[in-house]
Scaffold this active site. Sequence first.
Site, PDB file in Angstrom:
ATOM      1  N   CYS A   1       9.914  29.279 -13.975  1.00 51.53           N
ATOM      2  CA  CYS A   1       9.390  28.700 -12.722  1.00 51.53           C
ATOM      3  C   CYS A   1       8.085  27.598 -13.177  1.00 51.53           C
ATOM      4  O   CYS A   1       7.141  28.619 -13.814  1.00 51.53           O
ATOM      5  CB  CYS A   1       9.143  29.467 -11.731  1.00 51.53           C
ATOM      6  SG  CYS A   1       8.428  28.488 -10.102  1.00 51.53           S
TER       7      CYS A   1
ATOM      8  N   CYS B   1       1.544  29.610  -7.391  1.00 52.18           N
ATOM      9  CA  CYS B   1       2.280  30.050  -6.240  1.00 52.18           C
ATOM     10  C   CYS B   1       2.323  31.830  -6.400  1.00 52.18           C
ATOM     11  O   CYS B   1       2.409  32.116  -7.377  1.00 52.18           O
ATOM     12  CB  CYS B   1       3.901  29.555  -6.473  1.00 52.18           C
ATOM     13  SG  CYS B   1       4.913  30.642  -5.140  1.00 52.18           S
TER      14      CYS B   1
ATOM     15  N   CYS C   1       6.034  35.402  -6.678  1.00 49.69           N
ATOM     16  CA  CYS C   1       6.783  36.028  -7.845  1.00 49.69           C
ATOM     17  C   CYS C   1       5.744  36.768  -8.708  1.00 49.69           C
ATOM     18  O   CYS C   1       4.668  36.194  -8.903  1.00 49.69           O
ATOM     19  CB  CYS C   1       7.296  35.148  -8.643  1.00 49.69           C
ATOM     20  SG  CYS C   1       8.986  34.379  -7.999  1.00 49.69           S
TER      21      CYS C   1
ATOM     22  N   CYS D   1      11.899  26.072  -5.410  1.00 45.69           N
ATOM     23  CA  CYS D   1      11.662  27.326  -5.712  1.00 45.69           C
ATOM     24  C   CYS D   1      12.836  27.844  -6.372  1.00 45.69           C
ATOM     25  O   CYS D   1      13.907  27.878  -5.806  1.00 45.69           O
ATOM     26  CB  CYS D   1      11.396  28.043  -4.315  1.00 45.69           C
ATOM     27  SG  CYS D   1      11.174  29.932  -4.400  1.00 45.69           S
TER      28      CYS D   1
ATOM     29  N   GLN E   1      19.546  41.251   4.769  1.00 48.00           N
ATOM     30  CA  GLN E   1      19.129  41.200   3.580  1.00 48.00           C
ATOM     31  C   GLN E   1      19.252  39.818   2.966  1.00 48.00           C
ATOM     32  O   GLN E   1      20.166  39.350   3.026  1.00 48.00           O
ATOM     33  CB  GLN E   1      20.076  42.345   2.663  1.00 48.00           C
ATOM     34  CG  GLN E   1      19.539  43.662   3.076  1.00 48.00           C
ATOM     35  CD  GLN E   1      18.542  44.507   2.546  1.00 48.00           C
ATOM     36  OE1 GLN E   1      17.837  43.738   1.541  1.00 48.00           O
ATOM     37  NE2 GLN E   1      17.919  45.344   3.099  1.00 48.00           N
TER      38      GLN E   1
ATOM     39  N   TYR F   1      16.746  52.465  12.778  1.00 50.02           N
ATOM     40  CA  TYR F   1      16.295  51.324  12.473  1.00 50.02           C
ATOM     41  C   TYR F   1      17.659  50.302  12.070  1.00 50.02           C
ATOM     42  O   TYR F   1      17.769  49.820  11.151  1.00 50.02           O
ATOM     43  CB  TYR F   1      15.343  51.248  11.414  1.00 50.02           C
ATOM     44  CG  TYR F   1      14.243  52.171  11.421  1.00 50.02           C
ATOM     45  CD1 TYR F   1      13.248  51.968  12.317  1.00 50.02           C
ATOM     46  CD2 TYR F   1      14.251  53.585  11.087  1.00 50.02           C
ATOM     47  CE1 TYR F   1      11.979  52.800  12.488  1.00 50.02           C
ATOM     48  CE2 TYR F   1      13.185  54.497  11.129  1.00 50.02           C
ATOM     49  CZ  TYR F   1      12.010  53.902  12.060  1.00 50.02           C
ATOM     50  OH  TYR F   1      11.031  54.885  12.154  1.00 50.02           O
TER      51      TYR F   1
ATOM     52  N   GLU G   1      17.686  50.715  17.697  1.00 43.47           N
ATOM     53  CA  GLU G   1      16.950  49.539  17.012  1.00 43.47           C
ATOM     54  C   GLU G   1      15.928  48.951  17.923  1.00 43.47           C
ATOM     55  O   GLU G   1      16.038  48.861  19.186  1.00 43.47           O
ATOM     56  CB  GLU G   1      17.931  48.329  16.635  1.00 43.47           C
ATOM     57  CG  GLU G   1      17.379  47.072  16.426  1.00 43.47           C
ATOM     58  CD  GLU G   1      16.465  47.128  15.046  1.00 43.47           C
ATOM     59  OE1 GLU G   1      15.224  46.454  15.197  1.00 43.47           O
ATOM     60  OE2 GLU G   1      16.724  47.613  14.222  1.00 43.47           O
TER      61      GLU G   1
ATOM     62  N   ASP H   1      16.720  53.442   7.754  1.00 45.51           N
ATOM     63  CA  ASP H   1      16.464  52.057   7.107  1.00 45.51           C
ATOM     64  C   ASP H   1      15.175  51.579   7.694  1.00 45.51           C
ATOM     65  O   ASP H   1      15.101  50.488   8.509  1.00 45.51           O
ATOM     66  CB  ASP H   1      17.474  51.211   7.310  1.00 45.51           C
ATOM     67  CG  ASP H   1      17.351  50.017   6.302  1.00 45.51           C
ATOM     68  OD1 ASP H   1      16.399  49.800   5.506  1.00 45.51           O
ATOM     69  OD2 ASP H   1      18.215  49.019   6.684  1.00 45.51           O
TER      70      ASP H   1
ATOM     71  N   CYS I   1      12.372  50.177   1.281  1.00 48.30           N
ATOM     72  CA  CYS I   1      11.983  48.937   0.556  1.00 48.30           C
ATOM     73  C   CYS I   1      10.692  49.240  -0.139  1.00 48.30           C
ATOM     74  O   CYS I   1      10.182  48.069  -0.753  1.00 48.30           O
ATOM     75  CB  CYS I   1      12.041  47.714   1.226  1.00 48.30           C
ATOM     76  SG  CYS I   1      10.924  47.706   2.883  1.00 48.30           S
TER      77      CYS I   1
END
Length: 382
Positions: A89, A97, A100, A176, A216, A245, A269, A313, A340
């Site tokens: 990139c 940026c 990343c 991007c 996702q 969740y 949820e 989750d 995550c």
Amino acid sequence: MTRNPRPRQARGRSRVGERFTAEVGPIAHGGHCVVRLPEPEARVVFVRHALPGETVVLEITEGTEGDRFWRGDAVEVTTASPDRVTAPCLFSGPGACGGCDFQHVAMPAQRELKATVVREQLRRLAGLDLPVVVEAVPGDQDGLRWRTRVEYAETRDGRRGMRKHRSRDVVPIDDCLIAAVPPVEEVAQRPSRNQGTSIEVVGSHEFSRAADGFWQVHPGAPTVLVETVLDFLQPRPGESVMDLYAGVGLFARFLGEAVGAGGEVLAVEGDRVACEHAVGNLAGLPKARVEAGPVAKVLERLDSPPADLVVLDPPREGAKRKVVEQVVSSAPRAVAYVACDPSALARDIAIFAEHGYRLERLRAFDLFPMTHHVECVALLEQ
């Protein structure tokens, strides 16, 4: 794609802009490496765009005399790692940026760096010493063109862009490279039959969600996560399941089918719009219900109902002690934890361990190539 730093009071003279030549230490959670500057500075610096073992010239981007640690960028590389590559990139690198973290790292090495972070978080926060392998997932192009939804910022002259790391400054970007093709706005927010609703397909099922609701972003993520959760939990006909969740009911749908007509599914949820979609997505499951509200409050109101299986989750901060202990009080035979953030996962695993639940299996997936983020699925059993 980046978070803005909290305003804080300066602690002495600013060191921003000063440069030091240093050897780079290990990777740390958050997309940077650790550099320890010797006396007279005697500071830890968290350095982006570096790799362990390199010798670099780093420039301080945040830090004052009174701070315990500083932040910096590797602006020159004197001795390069064999895992260093030219970033694909044009908008990646120091001062550019901030979306990343690992564009300068070969793909296999990116995954090993992430595995190192997961191992370290489990060791430090949960007291576990385990091998970890971060697995590639189909759906990207050598780490690019995978993100099905991107939030762009706007420059002062109205151009599309991304923010710099820990800054509100916007870098103009015409393409991007981690964004999916065709342009993300057309893909992620294409309306379905209902205005403001998107349809996602996983296996033989369609899932409706709000056009701006959570889903996702890696195209291979829903399938691999569902397959892993089902493999870990091995649901049996007639069992009861809690999906906490639950979002729009992705896991609840497949688990509900696995436990059959004699089984029960409870999806909890906090987002009411997601709950409305979950009700439709679980239609046809005879004993499935959706409860809207914060997970801890719903479980408290329901008095932590018994469950054979639980899926957790949670958001990035993890489930935390109250929810973990509510889950434990339901006495499930198995818990699948989808995480995550490896540090939040490790902290919650340690709480489960206090109550006799052991980490039996762990898989880690590279659902966010070119960034430091990694998705884990853990199986906890008594």
